[in-house]
Design an enzyme around this catalytic site. Structure first.
Site, short mmCIF file in Angstrom:
data_model
loop_
_atom_site.label_atom_id
_atom_site.label_comp_id
_atom_site.label_asym_id
_atom_site.label_seq_id
_atom_site.Cartn_x
_atom_site.Cartn_y
_atom_site.Cartn_z
N GLY A 1 -56.13 38.55 49.04
CA GLY A 1 -56.79 39.51 48.17
C GLY A 1 -55.85 40.10 47.14
O GLY A 1 -56.20 40.26 45.96
N ALA B 1 -53.21 37.28 56.42
CA ALA B 1 -53.60 36.16 55.57
C ALA B 1 -54.71 36.57 54.60
O ALA B 1 -54.68 36.23 53.41
CB ALA B 1 -54.07 34.98 56.43
N ASP B 2 -55.68 37.32 55.09
CA ASP B 2 -56.73 37.84 54.23
C ASP B 2 -56.17 38.82 53.20
O ASP B 2 -56.50 38.76 52.02
CB ASP B 2 -57.80 38.55 55.07
CG ASP B 2 -58.80 37.59 55.68
OD1 ASP B 2 -59.39 36.82 54.92
OD2 ASP B 2 -58.98 37.62 56.90
N LEU B 3 -55.36 39.75 53.66
CA LEU B 3 -54.87 40.81 52.79
C LEU B 3 -54.01 40.26 51.67
O LEU B 3 -54.16 40.66 50.50
CB LEU B 3 -54.08 41.83 53.61
CG LEU B 3 -54.89 42.60 54.65
CD1 LEU B 3 -53.98 43.42 55.54
CD2 LEU B 3 -55.92 43.51 53.98
#
Length: 402
Positions: free
Chosen positions: A179, A174-176
């Site tokens: 970004g 989810a973070d990647l």
């Protein structure tokens, strides 16, 4: 400081007000492509991920987590809660093209650093905000965490064994993805600015990006109105496309179409299956996936993983081992592609980082500087870029601004 940047974003200057993973992933990508990235960190504390350890990199005080997403950045320690810190941000913005931040919605506005405030003074500024839920909507004030987004975004409901519990993916996807979508938005905004001179606000919500990459499973739901079940390692639309036990381990078998299935059956003594309507076409195999699995499991157990890979690759049938990370980084193809890069670190140690996967023939990613130690470039930024005197910098340090 480092040698002159190269790459398609050479000459671009980015003010990086991000920490942890989504924002730093975005700004590292920009840095790899040639942008000069000034990473603002809290004095003494720095980015939260400096403390996400163990493991630390050997012979350094740096966490492996931090090293993973902070190369090609200059570390400037700065307290933006203080007026003097805010003034320095404004001075930097006079020469910056992009600001990336992942504060809670509205948090930077109290420092005079929100989009609405800065866009008036810097009309060409591209301002990218990466948050858990975006700038609008009922969840906008909530904090965003990877596992939370994987849960709320549906991915956990799709991941895991059919009769087991919901599972998150083993890396913080989810973070990647947030970004990477942020980087894509910035590149689009830069092109727009080149044509119009206008900057703009990019609003990246982790939940939005998570919904966006539900891909075929999201479309399966929209087409049927039915929640796709957890299938373990099986594919929702193709069969057989899953892991199978071998004589000495496991293998992934990926048969993507009917001609490939026919080739498999003829080569490995299963030609009789082609006359069975339950196996004849991919839609029927999907309908009868348990029968397909039960039928092929003893066949796949008859050879070792290595034997299967050699036989299947000779027939151009998709397959592969299930590698540990040790296997991955020892893989001759991974090594031949240069997927790990060594960089000299300020500690005196050499650190290895995972390479940027974007292979550009004319302007490849540029590995200029290792992830910085906290505040490594503070004086260089203040004195070299902003022209401050030694006394001015000393005064800011005495006040805890830098």
């Amino acid at each position: 400081m480092s040698h002159t940047p190269t790459g398609p974003l050479k000459g671009l200057r980015v003010l990086d007000l991000t920490r942890v993973l989504a924002g730093p992933t975005c700004t590292q990508m920009l840095g790899d492509l040639g942008a000069e990235v000034i990473k603002v960190e809290r004095p003494e504390a720095g980015d939260d991920t400096r403390g996400f350890a163990p493991p630390f990199w050997p012979e350094t005080k740096e966490s492996a987590y931090f090293l993973g997403v902070n190369r090609n950045k200059l570390s400037l320690t700065l307290d933006i809660a203080k007026p003097e810190g805010q003034a320095i941000v404004h001075r930097l913005l006079e020469t910056c093209d992009v600001l990336v931040e992942n504060f809670k919605v509205g948090a930077l506005a109290k420092y005079g650093l929100g989009w609405e405030q800065l866009s008036k003074k810097y009309p060409g500024l591209i301002y990218c905000s990466i948050t858990g839920f975006g700038q609008t909507g009922p969840y906008a004030p909530r904090p965003g965490y990877d596992a939370l987004i994987q849960a709320m975004g549906g991915v956990m409901s799709l991941t895991g064994e059919p009769n087991g519990t919901p599972q998150k993916v083993g890396i913080p996807v989810a973070d990647l993805f947030a970004g990477l979508y942020g980087c894509i938005g910035i590149l689009a905004a830069l092109n727009h600015r080149r044509e119009t001179g206008q900057g703009q606000h990019i609003d990246i919500g982790m939940l939005d990006t998570h919904v966006a990459w539900l891909a075929n499973q999201g479309m399966n739901y929209l087409a049927t109105g039915e929640n796709p079940p957890r299938l373990g390692n099986q594919h929702p639309n193709i069969a057989p496309y899953q892991e199978f036990p071998t004589k000495d381990g496991y293998i992934i078998l990926a048969i993507g179409n009917d001609p490939t299935f026919e080739r498999f059956c003829k080569a490995f003594g299963q030609e009789h299956l082609l006359a069975d309507e339950r196996f004849a076409t991919n839609p029927r195999r999907v309908e009868n996936r348990q029968l397909v699995t039960d039928t092929l499991t003893p066949v796949m157990r008859s050879r070792t993983t290595k034997e299967w890979i050699e036989a299947l690759e000779a027939l151009k049938i998709g397959c592969g081992p299930i590698n540990t990370l040790k296997d991955v980084f020892a893989d001759p193809h991974v090594q031949a592609r240069g997927c790990v890069v060594e960089m000299p670190h300020a500690s005196g140690a050499t650190v290895r980082v995972i390479a940027n996967p974007v292979r550009l023939s004319a302007t490849p990613p540029d590995y200029r500087t290792a992830p910085p130690v906290l505040g490594e470039h503070t004086e260089a930024v203040l004195r070299g870029m902003l022209g401050m005197s030694e006394a001015e910098v000393a005064a800011l340090k005495a006040k805890g601004v830098v």
